[in-house]
Motif scaffolding. Sequence first.
Motif, PDB file in Angstrom:
ATOM      1  N   THR A 185      10.421  -0.551 -10.845  1.00 47.80           N
ATOM      2  CA  THR A 185       9.406   0.520 -10.877  1.00 47.80           C
ATOM      3  C   THR A 185       8.071   0.031 -10.322  1.00 47.80           C
ATOM      4  N   ALA A 186       7.725  -1.208 -10.697  1.00 43.12           N
ATOM      5  CA  ALA A 186       6.449  -1.743 -10.212  1.00 43.12           C
ATOM      6  C   ALA A 186       6.473  -1.935  -8.705  1.00 43.12           C
ATOM      7  N   LEU A 187       7.580  -2.450  -8.183  1.00 44.53           N
ATOM      8  CA  LEU A 187       7.681  -2.648  -6.737  1.00 44.53           C
ATOM      9  C   LEU A 187       7.698  -1.310  -5.993  1.00 44.53           C
ATOM     10  N   GLN A 188       8.317  -0.313  -6.624  1.00 48.53           N
ATOM     11  CA  GLN A 188       8.384   1.006  -5.980  1.00 48.53           C
ATOM     12  C   GLN A 188       6.981   1.606  -5.818  1.00 48.53           C
ATOM     13  N   LYS A 189       6.165   1.401  -6.818  1.00 49.37           N
ATOM     14  CA  LYS A 189       4.796   1.920  -6.729  1.00 49.37           C
ATOM     15  C   LYS A 189       3.992   1.174  -5.652  1.00 49.37           C
ATOM     16  N   ARG A 190       4.161  -0.102  -5.589  1.00 47.81           N
ATOM     17  CA  ARG A 190       3.418  -0.899  -4.600  1.00 47.81           C
ATOM     18  C   ARG A 190       3.895  -0.566  -3.188  1.00 47.81           C
ATOM     19  N   ALA A 191       5.234  -0.357  -3.096  1.00 47.58           N
ATOM     20  CA  ALA A 191       5.764  -0.028  -1.758  1.00 47.58           C
ATOM     21  C   ALA A 191       5.255   1.331  -1.298  1.00 47.58           C
ATOM     22  N   ASN A 192       5.085   2.279  -2.175  1.00 45.08           N
ATOM     23  CA  ASN A 192       4.576   3.599  -1.805  1.00 45.08           C
ATOM     24  C   ASN A 192       3.102   3.528  -1.375  1.00 45.08           C
ATOM     25  N   THR A 193       2.357   2.619  -1.927  1.00 44.71           N
ATOM     26  CA  THR A 193       0.933   2.493  -1.597  1.00 44.71           C
ATOM     27  C   THR A 193       0.747   1.843  -0.234  1.00 44.71           C
ATOM     28  N   ALA A 194       1.606   0.839   0.078  1.00 42.77           N
ATOM     29  CA  ALA A 194       1.432   0.074   1.330  1.00 42.77           C
ATOM     30  C   ALA A 194       2.462   0.496   2.356  1.00 42.77           C
ATOM     31  N   LYS A 195       2.529   1.752   2.692  1.00 44.51           N
ATOM     32  CA  LYS A 195       3.487   2.216   3.698  1.00 44.51           C
ATOM     33  C   LYS A 195       2.966   1.897   5.098  1.00 44.51           C
ATOM     34  N   ASP A 196       3.896   1.711   5.998  1.00 42.54           N
ATOM     35  CA  ASP A 196       3.634   1.481   7.429  1.00 42.54           C
ATOM     36  C   ASP A 196       2.763   0.254   7.642  1.00 42.54           C
ATOM     37  N   THR A 197       2.907  -0.709   6.768  1.00 36.43           N
ATOM     38  CA  THR A 197       2.210  -1.981   6.953  1.00 36.43           C
ATOM     39  C   THR A 197       3.207  -3.102   6.802  1.00 36.43           C
ATOM     40  N   ALA A 198       2.751  -4.295   7.231  1.00 38.34           N
ATOM     41  CA  ALA A 198       3.640  -5.468   7.101  1.00 38.34           C
ATOM     42  C   ALA A 198       3.908  -5.767   5.635  1.00 38.34           C
TER      43      ALA A 198
END
Length: 532
Positions: A185-198
Amino acid sequence: MTDAAPAPWPTDGPSSGTSRAVTLTDLLRVPMHRLRLVVAVAMVGLLAALGYVLLVPAALSASAVVAVRPVVTDAFTPSGAGADRAVNMNVESGIATGTEVVQRLADSAGGDPRDIRDALEVEVPTGGQILRFTYQAREAHQAVQSANMAAEAYLSVRRAMYEQQRAEMLRSYDASITKVAAQQTALQKRANTAKDTAAGDALVAELAGINNQLTQLNAARTEIAAVDVNPGWVTQTAEKALVTSAGHRPLYLVAGLLGGALIGIVLAYLWESTDRRVRSVADGREASGLPLLGTVRRPAFRGSPRAVDADIRYVAMAVAERVRQPARVALVTAREDATVLTAGLAVALAVDGREVFVADDSGRIERLRATVLADRGRLPIDPSRPLVPKPRPAGSTPAAGAATESTPARRPSPHPPGARPSTDPDATLTLPRVSSARPENSRVVTPDEVVVGVGSVRFGTWRQGADHGLVLFNAPPAESDERGVAVARQGSAVVVVERDRTRQSDLRRLVERLRAAGVTPLGFVLTRNGRA
């Protein structure tokens, strides 16, 4: 009296400096001579075992069989060729007799756990996955109920153990899944925030690994949850028809008999250690320090007493070799009666032409006389018996047979030859003279004399035999009467030792008393039961 001075008596026993080896015969001799004690104690043991068998009710045993199965995720997957590798039967046997199973039986039956533990027995066949529960009780229904209850209690306890292990593993997997899910869940939230980036691409890759790990944990938890925790099943229940008597009760009788015999043998050795008897020539020689004059055997059950008479004659030869007339020989014993041996020696000495006087001051003269007469009748050749004329050959007749047969028999006349009866009442009657002549070779025999061979045996007291050349004194037991030792001081003594009856301590004391009184005994005679 003058005694002969023969050469020293050769000793055939071991010297005092060497110890005699104990043989198997020596070990067996003690219980054989104490056979009455051994048999009595063995019978007591047998009666005790018989009383236990008859009075104590027999214990009944019932058996239930449980097949143990391994706990696997897939019930249709074979566990391998070695069944004992899948299930440790030693562990299963320990659980079956453990505290939990016993306590459940105690709670159900209402008995003492210690008694239930003693009555319950679990057998494990070699190489198998089977537990056989055997329960012993006084009643059949109690044995059947307890055996089935023990099997069910084992399965219940073992199932509870497996369920507890499964619950712990599931709890562990659940904790791991919850932790990984939180990371997801924590990684999913971080991944949604940093889209289209390295950085977003790296978080997506990490999130894929977390998802894979979560999938594996869920699959493993599913397998653990699907495990069949059934430890086995009862393949054979206990039934009243299959109840058998516990133990082999006839073996109790054998055990009681053998145990009693063993205790009897131990008691025989203890008794022998406190009450040593003369068992052999070596024991008699060691206890007395005297030479052996001879041994007198006991006649066999179906044998002839001639062998015993021969033994007595050998003893008489040894005695005659050591004394010269006039001789006074006292036959002394510790506690036994030497009457039979005294009479036998008198016959053996008189048969060679000696005039033997047998003295006794203890009222045994009639018994001595009867024994002498009996021994005389068994002599190989008795010259005192009259010769029987040879029978006339068949068909032969005397020279004047015809005239004798034709002449009728005449009654003898009461008057002397040539005399006629007189009618005168005052006439003198002349009686024939009775001849007192006796055969040339015959001799006058007194009423108290017994002719034996070419000699004779007379009987009387010690004082009456003072003028005789050879006197045998039938001495009373020396433990209670000193007359035998007193008579031996005037002549010599022969110590009579009765096998299996004479105590070694009594024999030593008797020899010490003789030597203290100045008597050197001629030797000792080993007899059995007074004579043989």
